[in-house]
Design an enzyme around this catalytic site. Sequence first.
Site, PDB file in Angstrom:
ATOM      1  N   ASN A  84     -17.170  13.808 -29.174  1.00 33.84           N
ATOM      2  CA  ASN A  84     -16.088  12.987 -29.994  1.00 33.84           C
ATOM      3  C   ASN A  84     -15.784  14.191 -31.049  1.00 33.84           C
ATOM      4  O   ASN A  84     -17.184  14.765 -31.013  1.00 33.84           O
ATOM      5  CB  ASN A  84     -16.842  11.762 -31.044  1.00 33.84           C
ATOM      6  CG  ASN A  84     -16.529  11.913 -31.727  1.00 33.84           C
ATOM      7  OD1 ASN A  84     -14.756  11.403 -32.116  1.00 33.84           O
ATOM      8  ND2 ASN A  84     -17.277  11.537 -33.618  1.00 33.84           N
ATOM      9  N   GLY A  85     -14.662  14.533 -31.167  1.00 33.85           N
ATOM     10  CA  GLY A  85     -14.464  15.405 -32.472  1.00 33.85           C
ATOM     11  C   GLY A  85     -13.016  16.375 -31.204  1.00 33.85           C
ATOM     12  O   GLY A  85     -12.173  16.213 -30.275  1.00 33.85           O
ATOM     13  N   LYS A  93     -10.390   4.282 -36.231  1.00 37.85           N
ATOM     14  CA  LYS A  93     -11.290   3.217 -37.554  1.00 37.85           C
ATOM     15  C   LYS A  93     -11.043   4.341 -38.251  1.00 37.85           C
ATOM     16  O   LYS A  93     -10.633   4.995 -39.816  1.00 37.85           O
ATOM     17  CB  LYS A  93     -11.853   2.600 -37.167  1.00 37.85           C
ATOM     18  CG  LYS A  93     -12.896   2.160 -38.709  1.00 37.85           C
ATOM     19  CD  LYS A  93     -11.880   0.974 -39.121  1.00 37.85           C
ATOM     20  CE  LYS A  93     -12.772   0.567 -40.528  1.00 37.85           C
ATOM     21  NZ  LYS A  93     -11.847  -0.040 -41.487  1.00 37.85           N
ATOM     22  N   HIS A 113      17.532   3.083 -57.145  1.00 39.27           N
ATOM     23  CA  HIS A 113      18.044   4.664 -57.113  1.00 39.27           C
ATOM     24  C   HIS A 113      17.745   4.633 -55.543  1.00 39.27           C
ATOM     25  O   HIS A 113      18.617   5.999 -55.016  1.00 39.27           O
ATOM     26  CB  HIS A 113      16.937   5.215 -57.153  1.00 39.27           C
ATOM     27  CG  HIS A 113      17.142   4.948 -59.159  1.00 39.27           C
ATOM     28  ND1 HIS A 113      18.169   5.942 -60.215  1.00 39.27           N
ATOM     29  CD2 HIS A 113      16.224   4.241 -59.853  1.00 39.27           C
ATOM     30  CE1 HIS A 113      17.627   4.974 -61.289  1.00 39.27           C
ATOM     31  NE2 HIS A 113      16.513   4.156 -60.815  1.00 39.27           N
ATOM     32  N   GLU A 165       0.424  -1.358 -40.093  1.00 38.68           N
ATOM     33  CA  GLU A 165      -0.164  -1.031 -38.844  1.00 38.68           C
ATOM     34  C   GLU A 165      -0.831  -2.469 -38.456  1.00 38.68           C
ATOM     35  O   GLU A 165      -0.840  -2.088 -36.716  1.00 38.68           O
ATOM     36  CB  GLU A 165      -1.179  -0.921 -39.618  1.00 38.68           C
ATOM     37  CG  GLU A 165      -2.538  -1.325 -40.900  1.00 38.68           C
ATOM     38  CD  GLU A 165      -3.345  -0.838 -41.177  1.00 38.68           C
ATOM     39  OE1 GLU A 165      -3.788   0.835 -40.621  1.00 38.68           O
ATOM     40  OE2 GLU A 165      -4.180  -0.994 -42.281  1.00 38.68           O
TER      41      GLU A 165
END
Length: 613
Positions: A101-102, A608, A508, A492
């Site tokens: 993980n990374g 997450k 605007h 989402e």
Amino acid sequence: MCGIVGYLGSRQASPILLDGLSKLEYRGYDSAGVCVMSDGVLKVAKAKGRLANLFGMIDGGKAITGTYGIGHTRWATHGAPSDINSHPHIADAGRIAVVHNGIIENYIKLKEELILKGKHFHSETDTEVVANLIEYYYDRFQDFPRAVRRAVAQLEGSYALGILCQDLPGTMIAVKKESPLIFGFGEGENFIASDVPAILKYTRKVVYLNDGDTVIFTKDSVRFYDAFNDPVERVPEMIDWDISAAEKCGYDHFMIKEIHEQPKAVKGTISPRIRDGRVVLDDVNLTREYLENLKKIYIVACGSSYYVGCLGKYILEKACRIPVEPILASEFRYAEPVMGKDTLVLIISQSGETADTKAALEEAKRHGARTLAIVNVVGSAIAKEADDVIYTWAGPEIAVATTKAFSTQLSVIYLITLHIAEMIGTIKEEEYQAIICELLKLDQKISLCLTPEITAKIRYYAEQYFKVHDAFFIGRNVDCGICMEGSLKLKEIAYIHSEAYAAGELKHGPISLIEEGTLVVAVATVDSLFEKTMSNVKEVRARGAEVLGITTENFETEIKKTIPSVVSVPKTHPMLQPSLTIVPLQLFAYHVSLLRDCDVDKPRNLAKSVTVE
Ligand code: F6R
């Protein structure tokens, strides 16, 4: 992003790994895989898509024998979601297996070097490079721990790694740098995981590994080493929450469960911190002298946590009369913001591991600003690094779209506001007591936003509007902050294009997008601005918009003169009103998502915790 799990014991490993992965799927769900040492070889099964695909492929794990292994659930970074890019990755000669993980930033250079040394690659991932690098050193030293150490020393980036070596049965090595990793102690079995829920069924005794830590373990022994490779003691902590907190418990989805958990979560955040009618923040060290000299507060975060910061601006500035600037962490880290000792940087993060937010925290510290983190995940990197931390104590939040973490972060903003305002004398005692009184009732009032009547009403409006292509959320002051969060929820999880605007800003530019049937959700709870927002509602209605109004009970009759579709929530102190207003918007997004047949808990392309930049 990405979840890893490892098991080493006497039971069949695959079902335990799959069970652990099912609790980590919120971290990524592009593919899943396991590698188990089975009959002396590293046996791998992996499948693109949801964990269910892998589950079916290996009969819930029964199809792979063996008592130790590693598992992975992926959020794709390097290379598309595919079987071949799925983890675990096996090195060229089949001796080393890795889950990761990374991100390995220098993987291209390492890959080129390894190719020159004769290693072959099959995937596009950075992780396969790690596996081959370890195997390269293993071939040289014939020493698994030494090979891992040498390889890891060459890695740049972030990594939590679970590693197996075919030649060293019964041993696993795990390494952590800037990606979360815990070690779990069992009886005659041990575990690693990215997060507690993955192993909570088996053990409550865990160590949150430090950056640079390496763990070498068998089923009966464990040795920890620090970043300098010196042996260290790591004192285990006992997890005191229950596995049911990470399960659906009869609800159809985690999101709806977590929406309904908000009263309890908010109470858990607030009530231990109010004693004898006053806010007591044992966790922070903000002295009166420091606060009196404070020139500015930045609130730095991403996504929904940033929207808490946008609300925090209105709330803190009004009560404390100190300039407050909410800023996205991804911008803050490169914007060279003006700050120093007289700046307080509030860092908000549910996961405590969001890459941009963590980098922003480091930037603030480098400039000598004081940092106060509002974090949910205990032991996470941001919680460890900040000068002070206030935990939200919301319990595990599994649905990718945040709800209860958002609400508890907001509760912490109220507490900090009262704390600072009291310290520097910008709030009258009468006002302070009025807010405390309402704060203590906030959980009950949130419950009143979750009644079957309100839910049925929202479901009815969801049925009316779920086919729209575009939605606009408009409101003023804190209602504008709530619009940002309500709009994000809708886009989402229901995949509807949605934008939030300060109601006064519409004319605007954005009003040119309003046409027959466009959905406008108008939030109008601020007494002094109600009429102003109503004028904006009339402007969009005149151009054909369908308007859904969200207001407080006292305005219900009034708003219905202009809009037929209205949901009203109870009234509380104006400072705390956003905690109630957000609930119908969460429910609206949830029901629209269901009606559009979307995956509520695992929306496409998301994960997450966002540990990449
Ligand atoms: C949206 C959502 C995200 C997170 C954001 C920051 O529902 O959950 O926008 O708020 O990714 O995450 P944390 O708070 O973990 O830093």
